[in-house]
Design a protein around this motif. Structure first.
Motif, PDB file in Angstrom:
ATOM      1  N   GLU A 102       0.806  -1.226   0.000  1.00 29.88           N
ATOM      2  CA  GLU A 102       0.000   0.000   0.000  1.00 29.88           C
ATOM      3  C   GLU A 102       0.839   1.275   0.000  1.00 29.88           C
ATOM      4  OE1 GLU A 102       1.555   0.525   3.893  1.00 29.88           O
ATOM      5  OE2 GLU A 102       1.113  -1.276   2.735  1.00 29.88           O
ATOM      6  N   ALA A 103       2.142   1.145   0.242  1.00 29.98           N
ATOM      7  CA  ALA A 103       3.015   2.315   0.393  1.00 29.98           C
ATOM      8  C   ALA A 103       3.683   2.668  -0.936  1.00 29.98           C
ATOM      9  CB  ALA A 103       4.068   2.056   1.451  1.00 29.98           C
ATOM     10  N   LEU A 104       3.913   3.972  -1.123  1.00 32.57           N
ATOM     11  CA  LEU A 104       4.578   4.462  -2.333  1.00 32.57           C
ATOM     12  C   LEU A 104       5.413   5.673  -1.964  1.00 32.57           C
ATOM     13  CD1 LEU A 104       4.943   4.525  -5.458  1.00 32.57           C
ATOM     14  CD2 LEU A 104       2.941   6.044  -5.533  1.00 32.57           C
ATOM     15  N   SER A 105       6.693   5.650  -2.333  1.00 32.14           N
ATOM     16  CA  SER A 105       7.583   6.773  -2.061  1.00 32.14           C
ATOM     17  C   SER A 105       8.311   7.207  -3.320  1.00 32.14           C
ATOM     18  CB  SER A 105       8.610   6.410  -0.980  1.00 32.14           C
ATOM     19  OG  SER A 105       7.991   6.254   0.275  1.00 32.14           O
ATOM     20  N   ARG A 106       8.644   8.490  -3.335  1.00 24.64           N
ATOM     21  CA  ARG A 106       9.405   9.091  -4.441  1.00 24.64           C
ATOM     22  C   ARG A 106      10.650   9.754  -3.856  1.00 24.64           C
ATOM     23  NH1 ARG A 106       5.891  13.285  -6.602  1.00 24.64           N
ATOM     24  NH2 ARG A 106       6.562  14.440  -4.757  1.00 24.64           N
ATOM     25  N   VAL A 107      11.794   9.483  -4.471  1.00 24.27           N
ATOM     26  CA  VAL A 107      13.047  10.125  -4.068  1.00 24.27           C
ATOM     27  C   VAL A 107      13.712  10.709  -5.308  1.00 24.27           C
ATOM     28  CG1 VAL A 107      15.352   9.783  -3.093  1.00 24.27           C
ATOM     29  CG2 VAL A 107      13.376   8.633  -2.071  1.00 24.27           C
ATOM     30  N   HIS A 162       6.671   0.281   8.450  1.00 23.75           N
ATOM     31  CA  HIS A 162       7.787  -0.494   7.884  1.00 23.75           C
ATOM     32  C   HIS A 162       7.806  -0.340   6.370  1.00 23.75           C
ATOM     33  CE1 HIS A 162      10.375  -4.361   8.184  1.00 23.75           C
ATOM     34  NE2 HIS A 162      10.497  -3.867   6.961  1.00 23.75           N
ATOM     35  N   HIS A 163       6.642  -0.435   5.749  1.00 24.24           N
ATOM     36  CA  HIS A 163       6.552  -0.268   4.300  1.00 24.24           C
ATOM     37  C   HIS A 163       6.951   1.151   3.886  1.00 24.24           C
ATOM     38  CE1 HIS A 163       3.391  -3.746   3.917  1.00 24.24           C
ATOM     39  NE2 HIS A 163       4.581  -4.159   4.322  1.00 24.24           N
ATOM     40  N   GLN A 164       6.519   2.140   4.661  1.00 22.30           N
ATOM     41  CA  GLN A 164       6.894   3.519   4.353  1.00 22.30           C
ATOM     42  C   GLN A 164       8.410   3.679   4.329  1.00 22.30           C
ATOM     43  OE1 GLN A 164       4.319   5.135   7.617  1.00 22.30           O
ATOM     44  NE2 GLN A 164       3.852   6.730   6.113  1.00 22.30           N
ATOM     45  N   GLU A 166      10.749   1.366   4.094  1.00 20.53           N
ATOM     46  CA  GLU A 166      11.424   0.533   3.100  1.00 20.53           C
ATOM     47  C   GLU A 166      11.308   1.125   1.700  1.00 20.53           C
ATOM     48  OE1 GLU A 166      11.583  -4.182   1.884  1.00 20.53           O
ATOM     49  OE2 GLU A 166      11.139  -3.578   3.941  1.00 20.53           O
ATOM     50  N   THR A 167      10.155   1.700   1.373  1.00 17.79           N
ATOM     51  CA  THR A 167      10.027   2.317   0.049  1.00 17.79           C
ATOM     52  C   THR A 167      10.941   3.536  -0.072  1.00 17.79           C
ATOM     53  OG1 THR A 167       8.066   3.571   0.778  1.00 17.79           O
ATOM     54  CG2 THR A 167       7.681   1.501  -0.402  1.00 17.79           C
ATOM     55  N   VAL A 168      11.113   4.280   1.012  1.00 15.58           N
ATOM     56  CA  VAL A 168      12.014   5.438   0.991  1.00 15.58           C
ATOM     57  C   VAL A 168      13.444   4.996   0.708  1.00 15.58           C
ATOM     58  CG1 VAL A 168      13.134   7.168   2.469  1.00 15.58           C
ATOM     59  CG2 VAL A 168      10.638   6.988   2.419  1.00 15.58           C
ATOM     60  N   PHE A 169      13.929   3.994   1.419  1.00 19.44           N
ATOM     61  CA  PHE A 169      15.326   3.589   1.263  1.00 19.44           C
ATOM     62  C   PHE A 169      15.579   2.865  -0.050  1.00 19.44           C
ATOM     63  CE2 PHE A 169      15.608   4.849   5.614  1.00 19.44           C
ATOM     64  CZ  PHE A 169      16.952   5.162   5.822  1.00 19.44           C
ATOM     65  N   LYS A 170      14.610   2.088  -0.516  1.00 14.59           N
ATOM     66  CA  LYS A 170      14.762   1.460  -1.831  1.00 14.59           C
ATOM     67  C   LYS A 170      14.814   2.528  -2.922  1.00 14.59           C
ATOM     68  CE  LYS A 170      12.638  -3.043  -0.941  1.00 14.59           C
ATOM     69  NZ  LYS A 170      11.447  -3.913  -1.131  1.00 14.59           N
ATOM     70  N   ALA A 171      13.924   3.510  -2.829  1.00 16.46           N
ATOM     71  CA  ALA A 171      13.902   4.580  -3.830  1.00 16.46           C
ATOM     72  C   ALA A 171      15.177   5.418  -3.766  1.00 16.46           C
ATOM     73  CB  ALA A 171      12.672   5.462  -3.639  1.00 16.46           C
ATOM     74  N   PHE A 172      15.702   5.624  -2.552  1.00 18.44           N
ATOM     75  CA  PHE A 172      16.955   6.356  -2.396  1.00 18.44           C
ATOM     76  C   PHE A 172      18.090   5.617  -3.110  1.00 18.44           C
ATOM     77  CE2 PHE A 172      20.676   7.329   0.511  1.00 18.44           C
ATOM     78  CZ  PHE A 172      20.928   8.574  -0.045  1.00 18.44           C
ATOM     79  N   GLY A 173      18.165   4.316  -2.922  1.00 17.10           N
ATOM     80  CA  GLY A 173      19.182   3.528  -3.612  1.00 17.10           C
ATOM     81  C   GLY A 173      19.051   3.605  -5.117  1.00 17.10           C
ATOM     82  N   ARG A 174      17.829   3.485  -5.605  1.00 16.16           N
ATOM     83  CA  ARG A 174      17.590   3.547  -7.053  1.00 16.16           C
ATOM     84  C   ARG A 174      17.934   4.924  -7.625  1.00 16.16           C
ATOM     85  NH1 ARG A 174      15.957  -1.029 -10.288  1.00 16.16           N
ATOM     86  NH2 ARG A 174      15.714  -2.656  -8.724  1.00 16.16           N
TER      87      ARG A 174
END
Length: 201
Positions: A102-107, A162-164, A166-174
């Motif tokens: 359900e979570a979505l983040s943009r970096v 947790h999902h919030q 994790e999406t932040v750090f995955k997007a940061f890496g990408r």
């Protein structure tokens, strides 16, 4: 493009930290910080950014995790700045949208030579796995200040903290992966009309 790796050691009365980074790695990660949830997040950065990371940290965790988390961010930022070098021939900008259920983040990141952090994450609870979510801001602020990058982080939606995260750090890496990627059309050229992306010029 020359080898883009660095090792930085930072010792204070509060923390002793060593960070090794290879921007042209395969996502290998070796972490020993005493902060399991932060390690889980840093592993996401390595794997999704294809950055090899080794971080060891000893800090005054008996008092609070604040000093250790902030100083890991500072030392990682210093290592990143050394590894990326003069930034000639890189894409400079990177962005990523990452969902997790359900979570979505943009970096969005800019290797600008100027530190700037805009972080908008309204976590649905105050701690995850015993980790104080307020410290994520301290981590990113420390990294931004010493890597001299501009970083925009937005959690667009999410109900599970947790999902919030994790999406932040995955997007940061990408986003980092995209920004540091060599651009064959810019070989040997600094991606700026100023001709420099150094904070000192």
């Amino acid at each position: 493009m020359s080898k883009r790796s660095a090792t930085v050691e930072r010792n204070t009365l509060e923390t002793q930290i060593q960070v090794s980074i290879n921007l042209d790695g395969t996502g290998q990660c070796k972490l020993d910080t005493g902060l399991p949830f932060l390690e889980h997040m840093l592993d996401q950065v390595a794997r999704h950014g294809l950055i090899d990371l080794e971080i060891t940290a000893k800090g005054d965790l008996h008092i609070d995790a604040h000093h250790t988390v902030e100083d890991i961010g500072i030392t990682l930022g210093q290592a990143f700045a050394r590894a990326v070098g003069d930034k000639k021939g890189v894409r400079r900008y990177g962005h990523a949208y990452v969902p997790l259920d359900e979570a979505l983040s943009r970096v969005v990141v800019d290797l600008s030579g100027r530190p700037g952090l805009e972080m908008f994450v309204d976590f649905t609870r105050g701690s995850i796995g015993g980790f104080d979510v307020d410290l994520f801001y301290e981590f990113f602020q420390g990294m931004v200040n010493h890597s001299m990058i501009t970083l925009h982080i937005d959690n667009l939606r999410g109900k599970n903290a947790h999902h919030q995260a994790e999406t932040v750090f995955k997007a940061f890496g990408r986003a980092l992966r995209m920004a540091v990627e060599p651009d064959p059309r810019m070989s040997g050229i600094t991606p700026s009309t100023k001709g420099t992306l150094s904070e000192s010029e």
